[in-house]
Each structure stands twice: as structure tokens, then as C-alpha cells.
Design a protein around this motif. Structure first.
Motif, short mmCIF file in Angstrom:
data_model
loop_
_atom_site.label_atom_id
_atom_site.label_comp_id
_atom_site.label_asym_id
_atom_site.label_seq_id
_atom_site.Cartn_x
_atom_site.Cartn_y
_atom_site.Cartn_z
N ALA A 199 0.83 -1.20 0.00
CA ALA A 199 0.00 0.00 0.00
C ALA A 199 0.87 1.26 0.00
CB ALA A 199 -0.92 0.00 1.22
N GLY A 200 0.56 2.18 -0.86
CA GLY A 200 1.29 3.44 -0.93
C GLY A 200 2.42 3.47 -1.93
N ARG A 201 2.77 2.30 -2.53
CA ARG A 201 3.90 2.27 -3.45
C ARG A 201 3.67 3.15 -4.69
NH1 ARG A 201 7.75 -1.52 -3.91
NH2 ARG A 201 8.73 0.08 -5.22
N LEU A 202 2.43 3.23 -5.14
CA LEU A 202 2.17 4.00 -6.35
C LEU A 202 2.41 5.49 -6.15
CD1 LEU A 202 -1.00 2.47 -8.07
CD2 LEU A 202 1.39 2.26 -8.70
N GLY A 203 2.35 5.93 -4.92
CA GLY A 203 2.57 7.34 -4.64
C GLY A 203 4.04 7.71 -4.55
N GLU A 204 4.93 6.71 -4.62
CA GLU A 204 6.36 6.97 -4.51
C GLU A 204 6.98 7.25 -5.87
OE1 GLU A 204 8.00 3.49 -2.74
OE2 GLU A 204 6.88 3.70 -0.86
N ARG A 205 8.03 8.02 -5.88
CA ARG A 205 8.78 8.27 -7.12
C ARG A 205 9.75 7.11 -7.35
NH1 ARG A 205 8.54 13.37 -9.20
NH2 ARG A 205 7.45 14.95 -7.97
N SER A 206 9.24 6.06 -7.93
CA SER A 206 10.03 4.84 -8.12
C SER A 206 10.15 4.51 -9.59
CB SER A 206 9.37 3.67 -7.37
OG SER A 206 10.02 2.46 -7.67
N ALA B 45 -6.12 14.02 -16.25
CA ALA B 45 -4.75 13.51 -16.16
C ALA B 45 -4.00 14.21 -15.03
CB ALA B 45 -4.03 13.72 -17.49
N ARG B 46 -4.34 15.45 -14.79
CA ARG B 46 -3.68 16.18 -13.70
C ARG B 46 -4.03 15.57 -12.35
NH1 ARG B 46 -5.06 20.58 -15.29
NH2 ARG B 46 -3.14 21.33 -16.24
N GLU B 47 -5.31 15.23 -12.15
CA GLU B 47 -5.73 14.62 -10.89
C GLU B 47 -5.07 13.26 -10.70
OE1 GLU B 47 -10.26 16.09 -10.11
OE2 GLU B 47 -9.91 14.95 -11.93
N ALA B 48 -5.06 12.46 -11.75
CA ALA B 48 -4.45 11.13 -11.65
C ALA B 48 -2.96 11.23 -11.40
CB ALA B 48 -4.73 10.33 -12.93
N GLY B 49 -2.30 12.09 -12.15
CA GLY B 49 -0.85 12.23 -12.01
C GLY B 49 -0.42 12.71 -10.64
N SER B 50 -1.18 13.65 -10.07
CA SER B 50 -0.80 14.21 -8.77
C SER B 50 -0.81 13.14 -7.68
CB SER B 50 -1.76 15.34 -8.38
OG SER B 50 -3.08 14.85 -8.17
N LEU B 51 -1.68 12.14 -7.82
CA LEU B 51 -1.78 11.11 -6.79
C LEU B 51 -0.62 10.12 -6.86
CD1 LEU B 51 -3.98 10.84 -4.64
CD2 LEU B 51 -4.96 8.97 -5.95
N VAL B 52 -0.01 9.99 -8.04
CA VAL B 52 1.10 9.04 -8.19
C VAL B 52 2.41 9.76 -8.48
CG1 VAL B 52 -0.34 7.08 -8.85
CG2 VAL B 52 0.43 8.67 -10.62
N SER B 53 2.46 11.03 -8.16
CA SER B 53 3.70 11.83 -8.18
C SER B 53 4.32 11.96 -9.57
CB SER B 53 4.73 11.21 -7.22
OG SER B 53 4.21 11.12 -5.92
N ILE B 54 3.48 12.14 -10.60
CA ILE B 54 3.99 12.43 -11.93
C ILE B 54 3.25 13.63 -12.50
CG2 ILE B 54 4.68 10.06 -12.42
CD1 ILE B 54 2.17 9.72 -14.09
N LYS B 55 3.82 14.28 -13.51
CA LYS B 55 3.21 15.46 -14.11
C LYS B 55 2.03 15.06 -15.00
CE LYS B 55 7.46 18.20 -14.20
NZ LYS B 55 8.43 18.95 -15.06
N ARG B 56 1.18 16.05 -15.30
CA ARG B 56 0.02 15.80 -16.15
C ARG B 56 0.45 15.24 -17.50
NH1 ARG B 56 -2.00 17.39 -20.46
NH2 ARG B 56 -0.49 19.07 -20.70
N SER B 57 1.52 15.78 -18.08
CA SER B 57 1.96 15.32 -19.39
C SER B 57 2.34 13.85 -19.37
CB SER B 57 3.15 16.16 -19.88
OG SER B 57 4.23 16.10 -18.96
N ALA B 58 3.00 13.41 -18.29
CA ALA B 58 3.40 12.01 -18.17
C ALA B 58 2.16 11.12 -18.00
CB ALA B 58 4.34 11.82 -16.99
N ALA B 59 1.19 11.60 -17.23
CA ALA B 59 -0.05 10.84 -17.05
C ALA B 59 -0.81 10.73 -18.37
CB ALA B 59 -0.92 11.49 -15.98
N SER B 60 -0.86 11.82 -19.13
CA SER B 60 -1.54 11.81 -20.43
C SER B 60 -0.88 10.84 -21.39
CB SER B 60 -1.55 13.22 -21.04
OG SER B 60 -2.29 14.11 -20.25
#
Length: 327
Positions: free
Chosen positions: A259-266, A290-305
């Protein structure tokens, strides 16, 4: 036969065609066109919708859009309603301006993006609005002149398109123009407008995928079409919504992560894969941005998109992943 519901899922490339009621002109002069373009540009920026191509003809227009945050129908409702009200007031008329139902065709991006850019940008030439390619290069009411550097349109995707032709703007524009020139003899492409018979789709392009699963709302392979149908079904069953933290927990469970691994910068491969799938489901199925999803897993909107759009690569070898995660 009743018309099928649109496949309206954010993150999908869509070719949109809008025609005037009874084939009438919907742009009478440059004032109409400029108002439409300004309104269009503002909406692209406000709604985080990407535009890869566009062309205005007196009685219709083409758009190649990638809605990232809202559904296409919301974008088009705002675009068309606002324009129609102003058009009627300016020209002292009443009644419908557009045909009641615009046409939208979901397109498999990596296969058809550049072909559709060319098809749409050559539309003014095919319609005899401009006499030749040199005139098209300067035509103000088409995204081609934006790609050629003759004008700008805030919200039009330029760098991502040109990057497919060369590393520098000069080389890219030269190669892009060659690509456009090569399409001059192609004429009308009914398969791009959703009007070609089923049997014609398989031969629509060189190296075209087999259309083992056919849907007139889709320009893409059978596998792509089936994935869309599954997603549309999932969205219907998830109308009540699911919060992103719950989705994160389900994805972590599916991939056997703590639990919580997805929120880490790994950069762990399993975490990266799970993160991509999380973004894919959050945006495509649950309609988060994409901004909402990315913020939860510590990546930028562009990376999430980018993760959302790499559908085939992300879900390769695990076609039932989305179903199992959300069931």
C-alpha cells in the motif's frame, strides 16, 4: 435503424465533422470565421483539449481533437451553441445553424494520426476554397498554415506533430510539406469520414490492420474496437464513480504492491507498469483528469496523459486487467 451512442471517452483521438443545416453555409465572411476560431481556441485551452488538425469550409468544418479532461459532447455543445447564438444574432435569423447531430469518429492514434492531419488539412484544396498548395500554405482558416509557421492558434498541437517529421523546425516543416504534397492525388477518403462500406476499410491504407471487429464509429483495428467497447461498458457500470484512492488500492493489490507504493517516485518496472495502468483507468474509464491522476502518483500531467494514450503497450499481455481491477 436507431443511431448508436457515441464512443465518448476522454483520451481518445476523434475526427469531428460538423455541417450546416440543409447544406447551408455556416461561415459567411471572415468575421464569422474569426469569431469561431477565437471561441474554438479559448475552449481548447480552458478544457485542456488538444487539437491536431482543423479546417473551415463555408458549409462545414473538420476537427481532429483529443479531449483530455472532459467528454467530447461537452466541448462540442459549448462550441456549437455559443457560435449559433452569435451567428443568428449577427445575421438577423433564427432556427438551427448546424445539422442536429455532428459526426465523430474515434481513431486509433498511432496508425491514423498523420493520415488524418493530412486529410483534414487538404480539405480546403479539395473543396476548391483555395486554388493550390501555395495558397493553402497561407490559408488562415486551416491548421496547415499553423504547422507551416504562418500563424499561431493557441491550443493547436504543433511540436508533437512536427516532431514526427524531423528534429529541427525547418527540417520538420520541409518533410511535413512533402507528406502533404504526396496526398494531393488521394482525393476523398470516405473511410476517414465514416462513410466507406465495411469491406473497404481493410484496404483504406497501406499496412492497414485487419478490421475483424467492425464499428462505423471507429477507425482502427479490431482489437482497438473491442477494447473501446469494453471500456464503454465499464463506464456504464461505474456511473456512480470510484474515488482515486480506492482505485490506487485496487491497482496495488492487482500488481502485488505494498500500500502506498504507487505514490512513490520509483523506477521499479512493476511500479511503473502499475502507475501507467492506474492513470489509464482513472482517465479513460473513471473520467478523472490527467492532472488529478498524475498528482496522486507523483507524476506530471503530461506524463499521465502519455500513459493514458499508450493503451496497447500498457495493456499488452493483460487484456483483462481493467476488468479484474474494477470488478
Amino acid at each position: 435503424m436507431p443511431r448508436q451512442a457515441r464512443l465518448d471517452i476522454p483520451g481518445l483521438l476523434q475526427h469531428v465533422i460538423v455541417r450546416g443545416i440543409e447544406g447551408r453555409n455556416i461561415f459567411r465572411d471572415s468575421v464569422d470565421r474569426q469569431y469561431f476560431v477565437d471561441r474554438f481556441s479559448n475552449l481548447l485551452q480552458e478544457t485542456d483539449t488538444g487539437c491536431f488538425a482543423w479546417a473551415i469550409i463555408p458549409n462545414h468544418f473538420h476537427l481532429l481533437l483529443l479531449p483530455r479532461r472532459i467528454e467530447l459532447k461537452q466541448f462540442m455543445r459549448r462550441l456549437l451553441t455559443g457560435y449559433a447564438v452569435t451567428y443568428n444574432k449577427r445575421h438577423d435569423r433564427s432556427g438551427h445553424v448546424f445539422q442536429n447531430r455532428y459526426k465523430s469518429i474515434v481513431c486509433e492514434e498511432e496508425i491514423y494520426l498523420l493520415e488524418l492531419v493530412r486529410y483534414i488539412h487538404l480539405n480546403p484544396l479539395r473543396a476548391n476554397v483555395v486554388p493550390d498548395l501555395a495558397s493553402l500554405n497561407r490559408y488562415k482558416w486551416c491548421g496547415h498554415s499553423v504547422l507551416m509557421g504562418g500563424q499561431t492558434l493557441e491550443g493547436q498541437v504543433v511540436d508533437e506533430v512536427l516532431a514526427r517529421f524531423g528534429r529541427t523546425p525547418e527540417k520538420a516543416r520541409s518533410k511535413y510539406l512533402e507528406f502533404i504534397t504526396d496526398g494531393l492525388e488521394q482525393g476523398r477518403r470516405p473511410e476517414f469520414a465514416g462513410t466507406a462500406p465495411k469491406k473497404d476499410f481493410a484496404g483504406a491504407m497501406p499496412n492497414a490492420p485487419e478490421f475483424e471487429s467492425y464499428d462505423e464509429r471507429v477507425l482502427g483495428s479490431g482489437a482497438f474496437t473491442e477494447q473501446l467497447r469494453q471500456e464503454q461498458g465499464l463506464r456504464g457500470r461505474l456511473a456512480a464513480g470510484m474515488k482515486l484512492p480506492e482505485l490506487m488500492g485496487r491497482v496495488e493489490d492487482y500488481y502485488g504492491l505494498e500500500a502506498g507504493r504507487l505514490g512513490e517516485r520509483s523506477r521499479d518496472k512493476q511500479v511503473v507498469k502499475a502507475r501507467d495502468v492506474f492513470c489509464h483507468i482513472a482517465v479513460r474509464t473513471l473520467l478523472y483528469s490527467a492532472r488529478e491522476a498524475g498528482s496522486l502518483v507523483s507524476i506530471k500531467r503530461s506524463a499521465a496523459s502519455h500513459a493514458v494514450r499508450r493503451r496497447g503497450e500498457i495493456l499488452a499481455g493483460q487484456p483483462d486487467a481493467v476488468e479484474k481491477i474494477l470488478s
